[in-house]
Design a protein around this motif. Structure first.
Motif, mmCIF file in Angstrom:
data_model
loop_
_atom_site.group_PDB
_atom_site.id
_atom_site.type_symbol
_atom_site.label_atom_id
_atom_site.label_comp_id
_atom_site.label_asym_id
_atom_site.label_seq_id
_atom_site.Cartn_x
_atom_site.Cartn_y
_atom_site.Cartn_z
ATOM 1 N N LEU A 111 9.472 -23.446 3.679
ATOM 2 C CA LEU A 111 10.194 -24.003 2.531
ATOM 3 C C LEU A 111 11.647 -23.581 2.718
ATOM 4 O O LEU A 111 11.954 -22.402 2.719
ATOM 5 N N GLY A 112 12.519 -24.549 2.917
ATOM 6 C CA GLY A 112 13.914 -24.245 3.203
ATOM 7 C C GLY A 112 14.077 -23.901 4.662
ATOM 8 O O GLY A 112 13.165 -24.184 5.453
ATOM 9 N N GLU A 123 18.023 -23.801 2.787
ATOM 10 C CA GLU A 123 18.918 -24.868 2.352
ATOM 11 C C GLU A 123 20.344 -24.565 2.774
ATOM 12 O O GLU A 123 20.666 -23.475 3.216
ATOM 13 N N TYR A 126 18.292 -36.442 1.818
ATOM 14 C CA TYR A 126 17.713 -35.291 2.509
ATOM 15 C C TYR A 126 16.944 -34.410 1.525
ATOM 16 O O TYR A 126 15.886 -33.870 1.841
ATOM 17 N N ALA A 127 17.501 -34.246 0.319
ATOM 18 C CA ALA A 127 16.804 -33.448 -0.699
ATOM 19 C C ALA A 127 15.494 -34.126 -1.092
ATOM 20 O O ALA A 127 14.474 -33.451 -1.313
ATOM 21 N N SER A 130 19.046 -30.877 -5.171
ATOM 22 C CA SER A 130 17.684 -30.504 -4.774
ATOM 23 C C SER A 130 16.748 -30.483 -5.988
ATOM 24 O O SER A 130 15.577 -30.840 -5.883
ATOM 25 N N ARG A 188 12.910 -33.448 1.625
ATOM 26 C CA ARG A 188 12.347 -32.099 1.505
ATOM 27 C C ARG A 188 11.372 -32.014 0.333
ATOM 28 O O ARG A 188 10.281 -31.444 0.452
ATOM 29 N N VAL A 197 9.785 -32.647 8.769
ATOM 30 C CA VAL A 197 9.988 -34.061 8.494
ATOM 31 C C VAL A 197 10.270 -34.791 9.801
ATOM 32 O O VAL A 197 11.022 -34.301 10.630
ATOM 33 N N PRO A 216 15.362 -31.746 7.124
ATOM 34 C CA PRO A 216 14.508 -30.692 6.565
ATOM 35 C C PRO A 216 13.341 -30.393 7.505
ATOM 36 O O PRO A 216 12.888 -31.298 8.205
ATOM 37 N N ASP A 272 7.462 -31.111 0.417
ATOM 38 C CA ASP A 272 6.927 -30.002 -0.383
ATOM 39 C C ASP A 272 5.802 -30.464 -1.302
ATOM 40 O O ASP A 272 4.945 -29.679 -1.681
#
Ligand code: CTP
Length: 413
Positions: A157-158, A160, A225-226, A389, A229, A253, A250, A233
């Protein structure tokens, strides 16, 4: 269960083992512990030696309500809950922050310290929230370690993008505690997009004018992009097709880089048949130069007229397919936002449109924050100004909600 009537967090009663390794982001792990606990998780915290140089174990003991484990084979700790017992107790192991050094240890399968040994001994899902200087993150050694860990099914995760403790700016910052909590809820709840395939476009396109010039726009790609991600997630398989931007794709992906609207069109149409959901977040150029000069155009004439022709409308092309994915478009408006957005929703036959104001001081193009007004044929929702995000997480949840609602109707796509 509870009589409160509030919806219960997917983390309620879950055994989460939080591993804290030695980075400045360790202070955020304290807040993370508090937030996980307040969502009902049972917390056990394990700290590496280096982590204790940043935050004292007592902080985590107070926040988690349990003693903090710090040493392998320590007679006192082993008699409380030994490392194998702890490994078995955990339903999920989260390492936050995960330093470059700890990631390297994991890749090598080392077990010389308590946390490494636990990770090796636990059969629970392992999730890492990396935090490090941007150059350490970008270093091929780290990237190679991360690739191998991902192949082993370890989730990241991340990190960022953002300002770092060292004063530099770039990818390497740990996700905020609230984002980690939400992602963890998704992983326990199976994820709102689990098993689904999502195709997302992002960034601007570049339309060449001659050998060295192009027409483009100010899109930074941050929103797309956010979203990529946030969709990953939420458990989706994500493909991100992006025009040129200064962002790292990310983790986890599938990434396709394109330049022109025509390339993006081809890339989308060759993949969209495998997708359940399409999100057109790219700021695709509406026009391209009718002719592209092979050589550089010289400034011989006093004035120059450019003839432009329309590009393919990728979003409309996707919405016109049969069968088609759940299709989400974006609309950037300087006035009459609702009218125009609803008009586009109907004209392009979309399932949803996310509209934002542009040309105002806050939000929109080339900014870190955004607010959205989202419309679908029989509803709407406003997502107030927030970090992109966070907006992305909310929009993905809304898309999942509408996607599943449509799925249960008689409405075949
Ligand atoms: N889009 C697309 N292909 C294009 C142009 C836009 O797929 N050639 C998509 C964008 O990704 C976005 C949405 O369409 O999801 C934007 O809709 P559009 O009608 O192009 O918005 P504007 O460019 O703002 O349109 P207008 O100039 O009419 O306001």
């Amino acid at each position: 269960m509870g009589a409160s009537g509030l919806s219960m967090s997917a983390l309620n009663g879950k055994h989460i083992l939080l591993g804290v390794t030695g980075g400045i982001a360790a202070y955020k792990a304290a807040e993370l512990t508090r937030q996980l606990k307040s969502r009902g998780a049972e917390m056990r915290v394990v700290m590496t030696e280096a982590a204790q140089a940043f935050v004292a174990p007592l902080t985590f003991q107070a926040l988690s309500g349990n003693p903090v484990a710090t040493h392998l084979l320590d007679p006192v700790e082993e008699s409380a809950m030994g490392h194998i017992a702890l490994a078995r107790w955990a339903e999920l192991v989260l390492i936050a922050p995960a330093t470059a050094d700890f990631i390297a240890r994991l890749r090598a399968g080392l077990a010389g310290d308590l946390l490494s040994a636990l990770c090796l001994a636990s059969e629970a899902p392992l999730i890492l929230a990396p935090a490090m200087n941007r150059a350490m993150w970008a270093n091929p050694a780290t990237q190679d370690n991360v690739r191998v860990l991902r192949e082993r099914g370890i989730r990241l995760l991340g990190p960022e993008e953002g300002e770092q403790a060292c004063g530099e700016t770039g990818p390497g910052r740990m996700l905020e505690p609230v984002e980690l909590c939400e992602a963890l809820e998704g992983s326990f709840g199976d994820g709102s997009l689990a098993g689904l395939s999502v195709l997302i476009t992002a960034g601007p396109t570049r339309e060449p004018l001659d050998a060295v010039r192009y027409l483009s726009n100010r899109s930074s790609g941050k929103m797309g992009y956010a979203l990529a991600r946030a969709a990953a997630d939420a458990g989706a398989r994500v493909t991100l097709i992006s025009g040129p931007v200064a962002l790292m794709p990310p983790p986890g992906v599938e990434f396709v880089a394109v330049e022109t609207a025509a390339e993006m069109h081809v890339a989308v149409l060759s993949r969209v048949h495998e997708s359940d959901i399409y999100i057109g977040a790219a700021a695709v150029a509406d026009y391209r130069p009718a002719e592209v000069a092979q050589a550089k155009i010289k400034k011989t004439a006093a004035s120059l007229n450019l003839e432009l022709t329309r590009t393919e409308d990728i979003l409309a092309a996707v919405a016109g397919l049969s069968p088609r994915p759940f299709t989400v478009g974006f609309a950037a408006e300087t006035d009459r936002l609702e009218d125009y957005a609803r008009g586009k929703l109907a004209a392009k036959n979309l399932d949803m449109i996310a509209a934002n104001w542009v040309g105002r001081p806050q939000g929109g193009f080339d900014r870190d924050e955004n607010s959205l007004h989202v419309f679908w044929p029989d509803g709407e929702r406003e997502l107030p100004l927030a970090d992109k995000s966070r907006i992305a997480i909310q929009l993905i949840e809304l898309i999942a909600e509408r996607f599943h609602a449509q799925d249960t109707t008689e409405n075949p796509r």
